[in-house]
Design an enzyme around this catalytic site. Structure first.
Site, PDB file in Angstrom:
ATOM      1  N   ASP A 167       0.853  -1.186   0.000  1.00 39.59           N
ATOM      2  CA  ASP A 167       0.000   0.000   0.000  1.00 39.59           C
ATOM      3  C   ASP A 167       0.888   1.235   0.000  1.00 39.59           C
ATOM      4  OD1 ASP A 167      -2.072   1.780   0.107  1.00 39.59           O
ATOM      5  OD2 ASP A 167      -2.454   1.532   2.234  1.00 39.59           O
ATOM      6  N   PHE A 168       1.796   1.282  -0.972  1.00 38.37           N
ATOM      7  CA  PHE A 168       2.678   2.445  -1.061  1.00 38.37           C
ATOM      8  C   PHE A 168       1.911   3.616  -1.666  1.00 38.37           C
ATOM      9  CE2 PHE A 168       5.644  -1.192  -1.165  1.00 38.37           C
ATOM     10  CZ  PHE A 168       6.348  -0.888  -0.009  1.00 38.37           C
ATOM     11  N   GLU A 169       2.070   4.771  -1.066  1.00 39.31           N
ATOM     12  CA  GLU A 169       1.351   5.954  -1.539  1.00 39.31           C
ATOM     13  C   GLU A 169       2.315   7.046  -1.962  1.00 39.31           C
ATOM     14  OE1 GLU A 169      -2.366   6.447  -0.175  1.00 39.31           O
ATOM     15  OE2 GLU A 169      -2.481   4.360   0.420  1.00 39.31           O
ATOM     16  N   SER A 170       3.612   6.746  -1.858  1.00 43.99           N
ATOM     17  CA  SER A 170       4.629   7.676  -2.370  1.00 43.99           C
ATOM     18  C   SER A 170       5.729   6.824  -2.995  1.00 43.99           C
ATOM     19  CB  SER A 170       5.179   8.544  -1.232  1.00 43.99           C
ATOM     20  OG  SER A 170       5.735   7.732  -0.227  1.00 43.99           O
TER      21      SER A 170
END
Ligand SMILES: *[C@@H]1O[C@H](CO)[C@@H](O)[C@H](O)[C@H]1NC(C)=O
Ligand SMILES: *[C@@H]1O[C@H](CO)[C@@H](O)[C@H](O)[C@H]1NC(C)=O
Ligand SMILES: *[C@@H]1O[C@H](CO)[C@@H](O)[C@H](O)[C@H]1NC(C)=O
Length: 397
Positions: A167-170
């Site tokens: 759940d990488f958001e960057s």
């Protein structure tokens, strides 16, 4: 109608073994994130086992391992029941979660994932390919089968997760290398442990997803992804009921990704939604939710619903029952094939179409190609052969 659907829900609830754990052949999977207490009330997040007793939930990603190099874990108020490891105050030792994961798996058949990243992940990834490889080994030694050669701190002790969620958001440097190593470690463990380990991701609906794309772009085989159809202009709130062509809601784009870009041509997609008004922007319920779920069932990659998050869901009385009913209801009729635009997915396999219409397709190296209960494609991509390791597991090698 409502009454009979509610009855179906009650019936399923009475039969926990009827649906438990991720099922690639089902369009009714339900995943709910636990660990971050998004509702942020004193008792809005209870211990994990409380929720595993709910027969309507199949998959629980635990959030988050929000630092990888160096290791950081954070489970909001559930962390109050953990202690810091003496050699790393940022990593939590959580015997209660250990106990609960085992209960969730053994008693209730749930699929429990450790989720990496989350909104507060800010390490930017790995400085080199070799750093990414060794980080993948660390993650799997922390959460996968106990490796007697490793002295790494295991937050959940002897409990072994069913897989890892991104759940990488960057941005994450060297993500593809990290993901490739993790997938190969998971598949090697699957063969020796006689069980399936899943790799999932939770991209935003905007395609391609900035943070997760280096792994999603055909490099690594994911079992399923759970797309965030909230907080974005492409979300479920932008779905226009009755329109055959959707200009903003873009499940067609991701379904096309599944068939033409994804390394695993049989990858499944869960539609991710906010579980309550305060969980994210773009919360929908009632007829809008029923309509968007009904419409989305036309896509063969569709496999169910993901929700953010457990604490919000449990403060939203009746919402889970509605999702279960919407998933059980028949879908709207598929659009004319001529209206899809773009090229059709190519398939080199003449394999038979399974009972769920999952289609043919070939399985990449290390992917599952057989085993009891498995209903996906069985033909390996050239030059790999389907090697049977056990009654439960055969993979392309
Ligand atoms: C998976 O889902 C399919 C389709 O609903 C169903 O027939 C099958 O029994 C399920 N498998 C398990 C193990 O529950
Ligand atoms: C913490 O432990 C207590 C006592 O077992 C339990 O009731 C509570 O649900 C736990 N809290 C969380 C958030 O896990
Ligand atoms: C542990 O190390 C031994 C000796 O190097 C090796 O044979 C074995 O495969 C290792 N086990 C794991 C699970 O990595």
């Amino acid at each position: 109608m409502v009454r009979s659907l509610a009855y179906v829900g009650a019936l399923l609830a009475a039969l926990p073994s009827a649906r438990a754990g991720f099922n690639a052949s089902s369009t009714q999977n339900i995943a709910v994130y636990w660990g971050q207490n998004s509702a942020n009330q004193a008792n809005s997040q209870q211990r994990l086992s409380t929720y595993c007793a709910n027969a309507e939930i199949d998959i629980i990603p635990i959030g988050f391992m929000n630092g990888i190099s160096p290791v950081i874990t954070n489970f909001a108020n559930a962390g109050n029941n953990c202690t810091a490891f003496p050699d790393n105050a940022n990593a939590l030792d959580c015997p209660q979660i250990e106990e609960d994961i085992i209960t969730c798996q053994k008693t209730y058949g749930k699929t429990i994932l450790i989720s990496l990243g989350g909104g507060s992940y800010s390490q930017g990834g790995f400085s080199s390919a070799s750093a990414a490889t060794s980080a993948a080994q660390t993650v799997w030694n922390m959460f996968g089968p106990v490796n007697p050669n490793s002295t790494v701190d295991r937050p959940f002790g002897s409990a072994v997760v069913d897989g890892v969620d991104f759940d990488f958001e960057s941005g994450v440097n060297n993500l593809a290398t990290f993901a490739t190593e993790l997938r190969s470690l998971m598949d090697a463990s699957a063969s020796s442990a006689n069980r399936k380990f899943y790799l999932s991701a939770a991209p935003q609906c905007v395609y391609p997803d900035y943070a997760d794309n280096p792994a999603l772009n055909g490099v690594v085989s994911f079992d399923f992804i759970m797309i965030q159809y909230y907080n974005n202009g492409c979300g479920v709130s932008s779905y226009v009921p009755g329109a055959t062509i959707q200009w903003n809601y873009n499940f067609d784009v991701w379904d096309n990704w599944a068939h033409t870009v994804s390394k695993n041509p049989n990858v499944k997609i869960l539609l991710g939604i906010a579980a309550n008004t305060g969980a994210a922007s773009g919360y929908v319920s009632g007829t809008q939710l029923s309509a968007v779920i009904s419409f989305t069932k036309q896509y063969s990659s569709f496999a169910g619903i993901m929700m953010w998050d457990m604490s919000q869901l449990y403060e939203n009385s009746g919402f889970l029952d509605q999702v279960v009913s919407d998933l059980a209801a028949p879908g709207s009729s598929p659009p004319a094939t001529t209206s899809t635009g773009g090229s059709k997915p190519t398939s080199t396999s003449g394999g038979s179409t399974g009972p769920t219409g999952g289609g043919g397709g070939t399985v990449p190296q290390w992917g599952q190609c057989g085993g009891e209960g498995y209903t996906g494609p069985t033909q390996c991509q050239s030059p790999y052969k389907c090697v049977v390791s056990s009654t439960w597991w055969a993979s392309c090698q």
